[in-house]
Design an enzyme around this catalytic site. Structure first.
Site, PDB file in Angstrom:
ATOM      1  N   GLY A  39       1.215  -1.354  -0.358  1.00  0.00           N
ATOM      2  CA  GLY A  39       0.069  -0.320   0.203  1.00  0.00           C
ATOM      3  C   GLY A  39       1.221   1.275  -0.060  1.00  0.00           C
ATOM      4  O   GLY A  39       0.573   2.308  -0.374  1.00  0.00           O
ATOM      5  N   TYR A  40       2.209   1.072   0.187  1.00  0.00           N
ATOM      6  CA  TYR A  40       2.898   2.526  -0.148  1.00  0.00           C
ATOM      7  C   TYR A  40       3.235   2.524  -1.187  1.00  0.00           C
ATOM      8  O   TYR A  40       4.687   1.908  -2.034  1.00  0.00           O
ATOM      9  CB  TYR A  40       4.475   1.895   1.015  1.00  0.00           C
ATOM     10  CG  TYR A  40       3.973   1.430   2.180  1.00  0.00           C
ATOM     11  CD1 TYR A  40       3.405   2.198   3.316  1.00  0.00           C
ATOM     12  CD2 TYR A  40       5.116   1.134   2.549  1.00  0.00           C
ATOM     13  CE1 TYR A  40       3.316   1.535   4.363  1.00  0.00           C
ATOM     14  CE2 TYR A  40       5.461   0.794   4.705  1.00  0.00           C
ATOM     15  CZ  TYR A  40       4.408   0.918   5.080  1.00  0.00           C
ATOM     16  OH  TYR A  40       4.198   1.085   6.488  1.00  0.00           O
TER      17      TYR A  40
END
Length: 313
Positions: A53-54
């Site tokens: 998710g980064y």
């Protein structure tokens, strides 16, 4: 020579500081990220934490930016065998890609492996609990990935204590065990971990790699007034949460201890975590080689009982 610590009973041995990968592709471009990673391993670090998710919170980003940069670095530097790569699954990347269902984990891991340019992940973590599912569902997916050799060990992050305990209990029925917990924990944010999680991790012997070890930069001492909050992209969030009487009292104690040891406030804040009960290694991110070299020096700061008492107020 850095003394490595085993993470839970995973067989993974890590230095007392983990490098956070949330800034790679966000506030650190590819070239800067490579320089930070080089400085980290040159200084004795060996574990890097990231997530699929980064950095979806950045406009125009789709997730996977951090993993992609780390993957390119691993490939170019030939470092895969001597670093521990920790990534995560389960955060909402987009409406179709989130949660901890078995089918989603089996799909998401392939994306992470591809971006990281590796055929195995050392520590695969549930980024946050999926309370719509029984705790056993992600464990079943992880069991298959461990069997296939794609994952070496698993960890949990952002779990309520009762759900973490339930997952540990389920592991006694032949499912893999979360060997680590990644909670929010630092000198300011202490109560939830110490009251709810610490008894569980100490009883079960799982490792702890807390995030926000420097409270989003507040514990470096660079934010002391509203004017200071303009100094970085993270300043606004720091001000609303930490710039208050409690935060300023902690900064005063950090100043005093840092001065006694001839080190920086950030080094003291991280050394406190490294020496705290139950903690394997705090996670801290960095946007320059000089900054990562400074943070690594926390590994050689030895706080006295008096220091610890002063810091904990």
């Amino acid at each position: 020579m850095t003394t490595l610590r085993e993470l839970g009973r995973s067989g993974l041995h890590i230095a007392p500081l983990v490098l956070g990968g949330n800034v790679f592709g966000w506030t650190a471009d590819e070239k800067t990220s490579f320089a930070v990673l080089d400085a980290f391993v040159a200084g004795g670090g060996n574990a890097i934490d990231t997530a699929d998710g980064y950095s979806v919170w950045v406009p125009g980003h789709v997730g996977g930016e951090s993993e992609t940069i780390i993957g390119k670095w691993l490939k170019q530097r030939g470092r895969r065998d001597d670093v521990v790569i920790a990534t995560k699954v389960g955060w909402e990347v987009n409406a179709e890609n989130k949660g901890l269902s078995k089918s989603y984990i089996m799909r998401a891991v392939e994306g992470s492996l591809q971006r990281l340019q590796t055929d195995y992940i050392d520590l695969y973590q549930s980024h946050k609990d999926d309370e719509s599912l029984p705790v056993t569902e992600p464990l079943e997916a992880y069991a298959q990935l461990i069997k296939e050799g794609k994952v070496r060990a698993i960890g949990a992050s952002n779990f309520k204590p009762e759900r973490l305990q339930a997952a540990l209990d389920a592991a006694q029925q032949g499912l893999p065990r979360y060997e680590s917990l990644q909670p929010l924990y630092n000198l300011y944010d202490r109560e939830a971990f110490e009251q709810d999680d610490l008894p569980i991790v100490q009883a079960s012997g799982i490792g702890v790699i807390p995030y926000y070890g420097l409270a989003a930069g507040f514990l470096t001492g660079k934010y002391r007034s509203p004017a200071d909050l303009q100094k970085s992209a993270r300043g606004g969030g720091v001000g609303s949460k930490y710039l208050n009487d409690k935060g300023l009292k902690i900064l005063r104690s950090l100043d005093a201890v840092a001065q006694r040891h001839g080190v920086t406030q950030a080094q003291v804040a991280l050394a406190w975590l490294m020496q705290a009960p139950g903690i394997t290694a705090p996670i801290a991110s960095s946007t320059s080689p000089a900054q990562v070299q400074e943070l690594l020096k926390a590994m050689s700061v030895q706080l006295t009982p008096q220091d610890v008492q002063e810091l904990q107020g």
